[in-house]
Design a protein around this motif. Structure first.
Motif, PDB file in Angstrom:
ATOM      1  N   PRO A 137     -22.630  23.679   8.923  1.00  0.00           N
ATOM      2  CA  PRO A 137     -23.746  24.466   9.466  1.00  0.00           C
ATOM      3  C   PRO A 137     -23.349  25.403  10.615  1.00  0.00           C
ATOM      4  CG  PRO A 137     -24.381  22.174   9.197  1.00  0.00           C
ATOM      5  CD  PRO A 137     -22.903  22.245   8.938  1.00  0.00           C
ATOM      6  N   ALA A 138     -22.210  25.175  11.235  1.00  0.00           N
ATOM      7  CA  ALA A 138     -21.749  26.066  12.311  1.00  0.00           C
ATOM      8  C   ALA A 138     -21.245  27.393  11.752  1.00  0.00           C
ATOM      9  CB  ALA A 138     -20.654  25.390  13.120  1.00  0.00           C
ATOM     10  N   TRP A 139     -21.015  27.465  10.452  1.00  0.00           N
ATOM     11  CA  TRP A 139     -20.453  28.669   9.824  1.00  0.00           C
ATOM     12  C   TRP A 139     -21.523  29.645   9.359  1.00  0.00           C
ATOM     13  CZ3 TRP A 139     -16.651  25.708   6.151  1.00  0.00           C
ATOM     14  CH2 TRP A 139     -15.627  25.133   6.913  1.00  0.00           C
ATOM     15  N   TYR A 140     -22.790  29.241   9.344  1.00  0.00           N
ATOM     16  CA  TYR A 140     -23.844  30.130   8.857  1.00  0.00           C
ATOM     17  C   TYR A 140     -25.152  29.849   9.577  1.00  0.00           C
ATOM     18  CZ  TYR A 140     -25.626  26.162   6.178  1.00  0.00           C
ATOM     19  OH  TYR A 140     -26.134  24.954   5.826  1.00  0.00           O
ATOM     20  N   THR A 141     -26.053  30.799   9.475  1.00  0.00           N
ATOM     21  CA  THR A 141     -27.413  30.648   9.976  1.00  0.00           C
ATOM     22  C   THR A 141     -28.338  31.316   8.964  1.00  0.00           C
ATOM     23  OG1 THR A 141     -28.847  30.977  11.893  1.00  0.00           O
ATOM     24  CG2 THR A 141     -27.340  32.773  11.356  1.00  0.00           C
TER      25      THR A 141
ATOM     26  N   TYR B 154     -18.677  33.207   1.430  1.00  0.00           N
ATOM     27  CA  TYR B 154     -19.932  33.883   1.734  1.00  0.00           C
ATOM     28  C   TYR B 154     -20.053  35.177   0.932  1.00  0.00           C
ATOM     29  CZ  TYR B 154     -23.482  36.426   4.381  1.00  0.00           C
ATOM     30  OH  TYR B 154     -24.593  37.139   4.738  1.00  0.00           O
ATOM     31  N   TRP B 155     -18.974  35.950   0.849  1.00  0.00           N
ATOM     32  CA  TRP B 155     -19.023  37.207   0.087  1.00  0.00           C
ATOM     33  C   TRP B 155     -19.231  36.925  -1.394  1.00  0.00           C
ATOM     34  CZ3 TRP B 155     -20.638  40.970   2.609  1.00  0.00           C
ATOM     35  CH2 TRP B 155     -20.273  41.172   3.934  1.00  0.00           C
ATOM     36  N   ASP B 156     -18.639  35.842  -1.909  1.00  0.00           N
ATOM     37  CA  ASP B 156     -18.898  35.443  -3.297  1.00  0.00           C
ATOM     38  C   ASP B 156     -20.380  35.118  -3.483  1.00  0.00           C
ATOM     39  OD1 ASP B 156     -16.252  35.749  -4.015  1.00  0.00           O
ATOM     40  OD2 ASP B 156     -15.783  33.610  -3.886  1.00  0.00           O
ATOM     41  N   TYR B 157     -20.930  34.405  -2.511  1.00  0.00           N
ATOM     42  CA  TYR B 157     -22.344  34.026  -2.548  1.00  0.00           C
ATOM     43  C   TYR B 157     -23.245  35.265  -2.569  1.00  0.00           C
ATOM     44  CZ  TYR B 157     -26.742  32.027  -0.842  1.00  0.00           C
ATOM     45  OH  TYR B 157     -28.050  31.668  -0.696  1.00  0.00           O
ATOM     46  N   ILE B 158     -22.980  36.182  -1.667  1.00  0.00           N
ATOM     47  CA  ILE B 158     -23.779  37.415  -1.581  1.00  0.00           C
ATOM     48  C   ILE B 158     -23.684  38.211  -2.883  1.00  0.00           C
ATOM     49  CG2 ILE B 158     -23.946  39.657  -0.431  1.00  0.00           C
ATOM     50  CD1 ILE B 158     -25.125  37.374   1.165  1.00  0.00           C
ATOM     51  N   SER B 159     -22.501  38.271  -3.450  1.00  0.00           N
ATOM     52  CA  SER B 159     -22.334  39.065  -4.669  1.00  0.00           C
ATOM     53  C   SER B 159     -23.081  38.476  -5.862  1.00  0.00           C
ATOM     54  CB  SER B 159     -20.845  39.215  -5.013  1.00  0.00           C
ATOM     55  OG  SER B 159     -20.300  37.992  -5.457  1.00  0.00           O
ATOM     56  N   GLN B 160     -23.394  37.172  -5.806  1.00  0.00           N
ATOM     57  CA  GLN B 160     -24.107  36.510  -6.901  1.00  0.00           C
ATOM     58  C   GLN B 160     -25.604  36.397  -6.645  1.00  0.00           C
ATOM     59  OE1 GLN B 160     -22.299  32.853  -8.172  1.00  0.00           O
ATOM     60  NE2 GLN B 160     -20.263  33.627  -7.803  1.00  0.00           N
ATOM     61  N   ALA B 161     -26.054  36.796  -5.461  1.00  0.00           N
ATOM     62  CA  ALA B 161     -27.474  36.666  -5.102  1.00  0.00           C
ATOM     63  C   ALA B 161     -28.329  37.505  -6.061  1.00  0.00           C
ATOM     64  CB  ALA B 161     -27.700  37.123  -3.665  1.00  0.00           C
TER      65      ALA B 161
ATOM     66  N   ALA C  47     -16.858  30.945  11.418  1.00  0.00           N
ATOM     67  CA  ALA C  47     -16.428  30.642  10.047  1.00  0.00           C
ATOM     68  C   ALA C  47     -14.967  31.039   9.824  1.00  0.00           C
ATOM     69  CB  ALA C  47     -17.316  31.379   9.054  1.00  0.00           C
ATOM     70  N   PRO C  48     -14.182  30.146   9.208  1.00  0.00           N
ATOM     71  CA  PRO C  48     -12.804  30.501   8.875  1.00  0.00           C
ATOM     72  C   PRO C  48     -12.773  31.479   7.688  1.00  0.00           C
ATOM     73  CG  PRO C  48     -13.302  28.328   8.024  1.00  0.00           C
ATOM     74  CD  PRO C  48     -14.507  28.775   8.821  1.00  0.00           C
ATOM     75  N   LYS C  49     -11.606  32.016   7.411  1.00  0.00           N
ATOM     76  CA  LYS C  49     -11.446  32.999   6.336  1.00  0.00           C
ATOM     77  C   LYS C  49     -11.978  32.475   5.003  1.00  0.00           C
ATOM     78  CE  LYS C  49      -8.148  35.952   3.892  1.00  0.00           C
ATOM     79  NZ  LYS C  49      -9.032  36.054   2.784  1.00  0.00           N
ATOM     80  N   GLU C  50     -11.682  31.218   4.673  1.00  0.00           N
ATOM     81  CA  GLU C  50     -12.136  30.651   3.399  1.00  0.00           C
ATOM     82  C   GLU C  50     -13.663  30.655   3.309  1.00  0.00           C
ATOM     83  OE1 GLU C  50     -10.126  29.061   5.550  1.00  0.00           O
ATOM     84  OE2 GLU C  50      -8.210  28.899   4.509  1.00  0.00           O
TER      85      GLU C  50
END
Length: 108
Positions: free
Chosen positions: A70-74, A96-103, A88-91
């Motif tokens: 939970p410290a990596w996102y809000t 997150y970018w994978d998540y956004i691209s699938q939204a 958030a670390p690089k991974e």
């Protein structure tokens, strides 16, 4: 479709209730306390998604790496979307970018 009692509600020290609205028309809102552990925060976020959308908008969002901490996102209430944090670390950022691209784009 009903929902089981959310995990965050299993300990009264993890949340506060407040009545919003008038005496005749309103409802209870929940707010987490600083004592809520990460699992309770995740449960609270799922509950809020369910209450706003009736179901999870992104059914596989738990599979994304950035959601593991939970410290990596809000969650931005105004934009109605997750935002990655500077912690958030690089991974997690890649996830997150994978998540956004699938939204899915939802029209109202």
């Amino acid at each position: 479709m009903s929902m089981e009692m959310p995990y965050f509600m299993t300990n009264p020290k993890w949340y506060k209730e407040k009545w919003v609205g008038s005496d005749t028309d309103g409802g209870v809102e929940y707010e987490l306390t600083s004592e809520a552990p990460p699992k309770a925060v995740e449960s609270f976020n799922e509950y809020m998604d369910y209450m706003e959308n009736g179901a999870t908008v992104y059914p596989n969002d738990k599979e994304f790496y950035f959601k593991k901490n939970p410290a990596w996102y809000t969650f931005d209430e105004k934009e109605k979307m997750y935002i990655i944090t500077k912690d958030a670390p690089k991974e997690a950022m890649d996830s997150y970018w994978d998540y956004i691209s699938q939204a899915k784009i939802v029209q109202y």
